[in-house]
Design an enzyme around this catalytic site. Structure first.
Site, PDB file in Angstrom:
ATOM      1  N   GLU A 130       0.827  -1.211   0.000  1.00 57.76           N
ATOM      2  CA  GLU A 130       0.000   0.000   0.000  1.00 57.76           C
ATOM      3  C   GLU A 130       0.859   1.258   0.000  1.00 57.76           C
ATOM      4  O   GLU A 130       0.508   2.260  -0.619  1.00 57.76           O
ATOM      5  CB  GLU A 130      -0.954   0.002   1.204  1.00 57.76           C
ATOM      6  CG  GLU A 130      -2.041  -1.052   1.118  1.00 57.76           C
ATOM      7  CD  GLU A 130      -2.979  -0.853  -0.076  1.00 57.76           C
ATOM      8  OE1 GLU A 130      -3.022   0.266  -0.612  1.00 57.76           O
ATOM      9  OE2 GLU A 130      -3.632  -1.833  -0.478  1.00 57.76           O
TER      10      GLU A 130
ATOM     11  N   TYR B 228      -6.170   6.567   4.534  1.00 56.75           N
ATOM     12  CA  TYR B 228      -6.294   5.541   3.500  1.00 56.75           C
ATOM     13  C   TYR B 228      -5.491   4.285   3.866  1.00 56.75           C
ATOM     14  O   TYR B 228      -6.013   3.160   3.864  1.00 56.75           O
ATOM     15  CB  TYR B 228      -5.824   6.089   2.123  1.00 56.75           C
ATOM     16  CG  TYR B 228      -5.633   4.936   1.188  1.00 56.75           C
ATOM     17  CD1 TYR B 228      -6.738   4.333   0.605  1.00 56.75           C
ATOM     18  CD2 TYR B 228      -4.379   4.364   0.988  1.00 56.75           C
ATOM     19  CE1 TYR B 228      -6.601   3.202  -0.176  1.00 56.75           C
ATOM     20  CE2 TYR B 228      -4.229   3.240   0.224  1.00 56.75           C
ATOM     21  CZ  TYR B 228      -5.339   2.665  -0.369  1.00 56.75           C
ATOM     22  OH  TYR B 228      -5.195   1.542  -1.113  1.00 56.75           O
TER      23      TYR B 228
ATOM     24  N   ASP C 196      -9.162   6.054  -1.945  1.00 53.76           N
ATOM     25  CA  ASP C 196      -7.994   6.523  -2.698  1.00 53.76           C
ATOM     26  C   ASP C 196      -8.509   7.184  -3.979  1.00 53.76           C
ATOM     27  O   ASP C 196      -9.715   7.381  -4.138  1.00 53.76           O
ATOM     28  CB  ASP C 196      -7.023   5.367  -2.979  1.00 53.76           C
ATOM     29  CG  ASP C 196      -7.612   4.365  -3.962  1.00 53.76           C
ATOM     30  OD1 ASP C 196      -8.830   4.436  -4.246  1.00 53.76           O
ATOM     31  OD2 ASP C 196      -6.850   3.512  -4.457  1.00 53.76           O
TER      32      ASP C 196
END
Ligand code: SF4
Length: 381
Positions: A59, A142, A160
């Site tokens: 991520e 996020y 996102d």
């Protein structure tokens, strides 16, 4: 994988609101999207595991970076530093070297700092709750939502760039996608859509992201193959290509620089940028602004005629557009060099065999390619 795919993540991280989740779930939409996801999802290396460390690393790498760029970096990083403890113990030089070419190096530094903190304060295990994850350096709303939902099956939403676009179109939201009012609304919608106790929030979040990355594309959404087109308000009104709306970004600052590449068949002269400047900690051929080109040449003990202009490199960052004039010269065996300016803290002759182990920006590879000085067969990545 679509060549037009986007996978930018992260800009919404800093703006995650605190609105509570609500019920009223459009379960038909969820079912259709999840069925589609299970059938078509791409086999990406980080999707083969729920290891929190691997989820976190992927991520972080995917923020502002395309999936196809990230895959080889992720695989190499996991091979070299496969655990939280290994990352925490690694030197910053090694971490930056593994990140070299991926850009946004602050991400790598914060990842490294957070790994040390996780080892120090959490026994080497990432916290399972999003609120605790957000206390770690570099983890915003996020990333915390992604780790908590994918690795720990917590009922946490993510927004996102891809999810924001999908939700803005599904609900025909006309406001500026970057405004705090719209961002707050998107987070609320994302929370409303989360499955209940029976569902997998990690799969659901990834299904939304996958739709944005492969079907609900920024310029040309592929509504004809979209599994939820009959529930999309923008599609129903024929305005899907107009959404999401955003106020144009400021034009990037134009910067001109000069790079001096001194090389021999054995080595190339590289300087390391100070930690607190752009590209901090990375090695590159000595570079200056064009106004300082005379200074740079003098600091290297060269005359203008010792160098040949071999081409220009254009490098675009989020807020800057750099044009780098590349000049090439011979690296004499006995020449000595001082640190070539205030932006640097070291200068070295680097054997070509060592160059892959140094932390370098993508710009350095481009400069060396234009200079055509690397030995034949050496692949600069
Ligand atoms: Fe996006 Fe089109 Fe699907 Fe709507 S119908 S979500 S605009 S791809």
């Amino acid at each position: 994988m679509s060549s037009t795919e986007t996978a930018t993540r992260g800009p919404s991280d800093r703006r995650g609101p605190v609105a509570p989740a609500s019920s009223g779930l459009p379960s038909a939409l969820r079912e259709k999207l999840l069925d589609w996801y299970v059938t078509v999802r791409r086999d990406l290396p980080w999707r083969r595991t729920r290891d929190p460390y691997a989820v976190w690393l992927s991520e972080t790498m995917l923020q502002q970076t395309r999936v196809e760029t990230v895959v080889p970096y992720y695989q190499r990083f996991m091979r070299e530093l496969p655990t939280m403890a290994a990352l925490a113990e690694a030197s910053e030089e090694r971490v930056l070297a593994l990140w070299s070419g991926l850009g946004y190096y602050r991400r790598a530094r914060m990842l490294h700092a957070a790994a040390k903190e996780v080892v120090r304060a959490h026994g080497g295990r990432l916290p399972t709750e999003a609120a605790e994850l957000r206390r770690l350096e570099g983890i915003g709303a996020y990333t915390a939502g992604a780790i908590a939902s994918i690795a720990f099956a917590r009922r946490e939403a993510v927004v996102d760039g891809n999810v924001a676009r999908v939700l803005a179109r599904l609900h025909a939201i006309e406001g500026d996608i970057r405004s705090s009012r719209v961002v707050t609304r998107l987070w609320t919608l994302a929370r409303d859509l989360l499955p209940g106790a029976e569902g997998d929030p990690g799969d659901w979040n990834q299904a939304l992201m996958e739709l944005g990355a492969t079907v609900c594309l920024p310029r040309l959404p592929r509504c004809d193959v979209c599994p939820v087109h009959d529930q999309c308000a923008a599609h129903a009104r024929g305005i899907e290509r107009e959404l999401p709306r955003s106020v144009p970004k400021k034009r990037p600052i134009v910067v001109r620089r000069l790079a001096v590449v001194l090389a021999s068949p054995r080595a190339v002269l590289l300087a390391r940028r100070r930690a607190d400047v752009l590209f901090g900690g990375l090695w590159e051929p000595p570079t200056s602004s064009n106004e300082g080109s005379g200074d740079l040449t003098a600091r290297l003990g060269l005359r203008a005629q010792d160098l040949e202009h071999v081409g220009d490199v254009v490098h675009v960052l989020s807020h800057r557009r750099m044009t780098v004039e590349v000049r090439r010269g011979r690296l004499e065996r006995h020449a000595r060099f001082e640190v070539p300016g205030p932006e640097y803290d070291a200068i070295e002759r680097v054997d070509w065999s060592r160059i892959e182990h140094l932390a370098r920006a993508a710009l350095t590879r481009k400069i060396l390619q234009v200079a055509k000085v690397a030995p034949r067969g050496l692949r600069l990545t």
